[in-house]
Design a protein around this motif. Structure first.
Motif, PDB file in Angstrom:
ATOM      1  N   ASP A   1     -10.369  13.082  -2.065  1.00  0.00           N
ATOM      2  CA  ASP A   1     -10.591  11.649  -1.878  1.00  0.00           C
ATOM      3  C   ASP A   1     -10.451  10.897  -3.200  1.00  0.00           C
ATOM      4  O   ASP A   1      -9.930   9.781  -3.247  1.00  0.00           O
ATOM      5  CB  ASP A   1     -11.969  11.392  -1.270  1.00  0.00           C
ATOM      6  CG  ASP A   1     -12.011  11.671   0.222  1.00  0.00           C
ATOM      7  OD1 ASP A   1     -10.952  11.982   0.807  1.00  0.00           O
ATOM      8  OD2 ASP A   1     -13.110  11.575   0.810  1.00  0.00           O
TER       9      ASP A   1
ATOM     10  N   ASP B   1      -6.699  10.866  -4.053  1.00  0.00           N
ATOM     11  CA  ASP B   1      -6.087   9.926  -3.096  1.00  0.00           C
ATOM     12  C   ASP B   1      -4.568   9.894  -3.217  1.00  0.00           C
ATOM     13  O   ASP B   1      -3.949   8.829  -3.326  1.00  0.00           O
ATOM     14  CB  ASP B   1      -6.664   8.522  -3.310  1.00  0.00           C
ATOM     15  CG  ASP B   1      -6.346   7.575  -2.155  1.00  0.00           C
ATOM     16  OD1 ASP B   1      -6.124   8.082  -1.034  1.00  0.00           O
ATOM     17  OD2 ASP B   1      -6.317   6.355  -2.375  1.00  0.00           O
ATOM     18  N   LEU B   2      -3.965  11.084  -3.185  1.00  0.00           N
ATOM     19  CA  LEU B   2      -2.510  11.182  -3.317  1.00  0.00           C
ATOM     20  C   LEU B   2      -1.828  10.885  -1.984  1.00  0.00           C
ATOM     21  O   LEU B   2      -2.292  11.332  -0.930  1.00  0.00           O
ATOM     22  CB  LEU B   2      -2.123  12.587  -3.775  1.00  0.00           C
ATOM     23  CG  LEU B   2      -2.637  13.016  -5.150  1.00  0.00           C
ATOM     24  CD1 LEU B   2      -2.375  14.492  -5.373  1.00  0.00           C
ATOM     25  CD2 LEU B   2      -1.992  12.180  -6.259  1.00  0.00           C
ATOM     26  N   PRO B   3      -0.751  10.159  -2.006  1.00  0.00           N
ATOM     27  CA  PRO B   3      -0.039   9.890  -0.754  1.00  0.00           C
ATOM     28  C   PRO B   3       0.695  11.135  -0.254  1.00  0.00           C
ATOM     29  O   PRO B   3       1.015  12.045  -1.017  1.00  0.00           O
ATOM     30  CB  PRO B   3       0.957   8.796  -1.139  1.00  0.00           C
ATOM     31  CG  PRO B   3       1.188   8.995  -2.597  1.00  0.00           C
ATOM     32  CD  PRO B   3      -0.120   9.493  -3.159  1.00  0.00           C
ATOM     33  N   ALA B   4       0.951  11.171   1.049  1.00  0.00           N
ATOM     34  CA  ALA B   4       1.702  12.279   1.635  1.00  0.00           C
ATOM     35  C   ALA B   4       3.021  12.450   0.902  1.00  0.00           C
ATOM     36  O   ALA B   4       3.670  11.469   0.510  1.00  0.00           O
ATOM     37  CB  ALA B   4       1.944  12.008   3.116  1.00  0.00           C
TER      38      ALA B   4
ATOM     39  N   SER C   1       3.217  13.980  -2.001  1.00  0.00           N
ATOM     40  CA  SER C   1       2.903  14.256  -3.412  1.00  0.00           C
ATOM     41  C   SER C   1       2.684  15.751  -3.615  1.00  0.00           C
ATOM     42  O   SER C   1       2.416  16.508  -2.674  1.00  0.00           O
ATOM     43  CB  SER C   1       1.643  13.506  -3.837  1.00  0.00           C
ATOM     44  OG  SER C   1       1.791  12.119  -3.681  1.00  0.00           O
TER      45      SER C   1
ATOM     46  N   ARG D   1      -3.170  16.676   4.819  1.00  0.00           N
ATOM     47  CA  ARG D   1      -2.869  15.308   4.394  1.00  0.00           C
ATOM     48  C   ARG D   1      -1.408  15.138   3.981  1.00  0.00           C
ATOM     49  O   ARG D   1      -1.017  14.089   3.475  1.00  0.00           O
ATOM     50  CB  ARG D   1      -3.789  14.908   3.236  1.00  0.00           C
ATOM     51  CG  ARG D   1      -5.248  14.793   3.648  1.00  0.00           C
ATOM     52  CD  ARG D   1      -6.127  14.313   2.506  1.00  0.00           C
ATOM     53  NE  ARG D   1      -7.516  14.164   2.931  1.00  0.00           N
ATOM     54  CZ  ARG D   1      -8.478  13.603   2.208  1.00  0.00           C
ATOM     55  NH1 ARG D   1      -8.187  13.114   1.000  1.00  0.00           N
ATOM     56  NH2 ARG D   1      -9.711  13.514   2.668  1.00  0.00           N
TER      57      ARG D   1
ATOM     58  N   LEU E   1       0.349  16.970   1.702  1.00  0.00           N
ATOM     59  CA  LEU E   1       0.672  17.245   0.309  1.00  0.00           C
ATOM     60  C   LEU E   1       1.375  18.587   0.157  1.00  0.00           C
ATOM     61  O   LEU E   1       1.123  19.531   0.920  1.00  0.00           O
ATOM     62  CB  LEU E   1      -0.607  17.254  -0.540  1.00  0.00           C
ATOM     63  CG  LEU E   1      -1.489  16.007  -0.497  1.00  0.00           C
ATOM     64  CD1 LEU E   1      -2.658  16.167  -1.441  1.00  0.00           C
ATOM     65  CD2 LEU E   1      -0.689  14.754  -0.822  1.00  0.00           C
TER      66      LEU E   1
ATOM     67  N   ASP F   1       1.880  15.620  -9.342  1.00  0.00           N
ATOM     68  CA  ASP F   1       1.290  14.294  -9.160  1.00  0.00           C
ATOM     69  C   ASP F   1      -0.226  14.303  -9.332  1.00  0.00           C
ATOM     70  O   ASP F   1      -0.814  13.291  -9.719  1.00  0.00           O
ATOM     71  CB  ASP F   1       1.649  13.759  -7.768  1.00  0.00           C
ATOM     72  CG  ASP F   1       3.147  13.661  -7.574  1.00  0.00           C
ATOM     73  OD1 ASP F   1       3.799  12.932  -8.354  1.00  0.00           O
ATOM     74  OD2 ASP F   1       3.677  14.333  -6.665  1.00  0.00           O
TER      75      ASP F   1
ATOM     76  N   TYR G   1      -4.873  11.390 -12.896  1.00  0.00           N
ATOM     77  CA  TYR G   1      -4.889  12.255 -11.722  1.00  0.00           C
ATOM     78  C   TYR G   1      -5.224  13.700 -12.100  1.00  0.00           C
ATOM     79  O   TYR G   1      -4.849  14.638 -11.401  1.00  0.00           O
ATOM     80  CB  TYR G   1      -3.553  12.184 -10.993  1.00  0.00           C
ATOM     81  CG  TYR G   1      -3.299  10.820 -10.409  1.00  0.00           C
ATOM     82  CD1 TYR G   1      -3.957  10.399  -9.260  1.00  0.00           C
ATOM     83  CD2 TYR G   1      -2.427   9.933 -11.033  1.00  0.00           C
ATOM     84  CE1 TYR G   1      -3.744   9.136  -8.723  1.00  0.00           C
ATOM     85  CE2 TYR G   1      -2.207   8.662 -10.510  1.00  0.00           C
ATOM     86  CZ  TYR G   1      -2.871   8.264  -9.361  1.00  0.00           C
ATOM     87  OH  TYR G   1      -2.678   7.020  -8.835  1.00  0.00           O
TER      88      TYR G   1
END
Length: 307
Positions: free
Chosen positions: A138, A141-144, A146, A168, A170, A212, A235
């Motif tokens: 959380d 919070d990496l976007p799909a 990544s 998620r 990743l 990422d 990150y």
């Protein structure tokens, strides 16, 4: 009286012992539970060593080992209105009462009802391993799409993180010893082997432009060897080493309340996360369980069962 496993002074395994103690009495906003299962975490032996005095330096001896438990409510303290005697619950023992014990107390705000379909053994893995994974992902919070590097993927938190990350969307690269390769790869993790050496080189070959996000579960020199692989240090996150801030990253901010516990339990119920309990121990085998985790080479999660 009830039986507990703990220590009368800080030190190594030689200070561990069983002892009898009166059943703890729940203070205001606490619950007394009969422990059915206790998770075994790396933090347990670090607390015994005296390595984290901020957490237990103020707790009188003897101290009971363990931070996570599942069991049945025996009594509730004043102010507890949302849990009742007989409820099956799980949560953190944050007041020093410990969980390697036949009975213990949990702060009500750090406990949750156990879903009926969730085994006690699984529920006992949620507080430390499961919620650490949730907190880490959380926060990143990496976007799909990544790429996430998990440093130390083969332990209980690493495997939970890998499963949730894959759910998620990743791409996950994980580091670990070869004994953990099979279970990690079965979860869709691309594995970088400690045994083969040159972890940075292996990861660079898999992600030439860097990763990422990086979630470290090892710390120390291992963290420092891979920290430069993340494209942006904001990150870079660790759950094992507070000095990550010296590298531009941060230590994971832990959320220990009921909302997080319930969220991870729901992910176990719906099949997103399997805690990968590789062995259960009886209460009489508590020392063996601690020793196994203390080696640093266990795969998945170990749990002590108390019937």
């Amino acid at each position: 009286m009830s039986r507990a496993f703990g220590y009368h002074a800080f030190g190594g395994p030689e200070v561990q012992q069983y002892f009898d103690r009166p059943d703890p009495k729940p203070a205001d906003n606490e619950i007394l539970i009969r422990v059915r299962a206790a998770g075994v975490a790396r933090l347990d032996h670090l607390l015994r060593d005296g390595a984290v005095p901020a957490l237990n330096g103020h707790v009188p001896f003897p101290q009971v080992m363990g931070m996570e438990a599942a069991g049945d409510v025996l009594a509730v303290g004043a102010g507890v209105t949302d849990l009742k005697v007989g409820d099956a619950v799980f949560g953190f023992a944050l007041s020093g009462a410990g969980t390697y014990a036949e009975t213990t107390v949990l702060p009500a705000e750090n406990a949750a009802r156990k879903p009926e379909s969730l085994p006690y053994e699984w529920a006992a893995t949620v507080p430390v391993s499961g919620t650490t994974a949730l907190d880490g992902l959380d926060r990143l919070d990496l976007p799909a799409g990544s790429t996430l590097l998990i440093n130390g993927v083969g332990g209980s938190t690493g495997l939970a993180t890998a499963q949730l990350a894959r759910a998620r969307g990743l791409t996950v690269i994980g580091t670990g010893s070869d004994s953990k390769r099979a279970v990690a790869e079965a979860l869709g993790v691309t594995f970088a082997s400690y045994t083969a050496g040159d972890i940075p080189g292996q990861v660079r070959a898999l992600a030439p432009s860097g990763v990422d996000g990086l979630f470290d579960l090892v710390g120390g020199d291992s963290l420092r060897s891979v920290a430069g692989l993340v494209k942006d240090a904001k990150y870079l996150l660790s759950a094992a080493d507070f000095t990550v801030s010296e590298l531009g990253g941060e230590f994971v901010d832990r959320r220990l309340g009921r909302t997080s516990l319930e969220a991870v339990a729901a992910l176990m119920v719906d099949g997103t996360i399997d805690p990968h309990i590789t062995r259960t121990f009886t209460f009489d085998q508590s020392a063996e369980a601690v020793a196994a985790v203390e080696t640093g080479h266990t795969t998945g999660k170990l749990v002590i069962t108390l019937g």
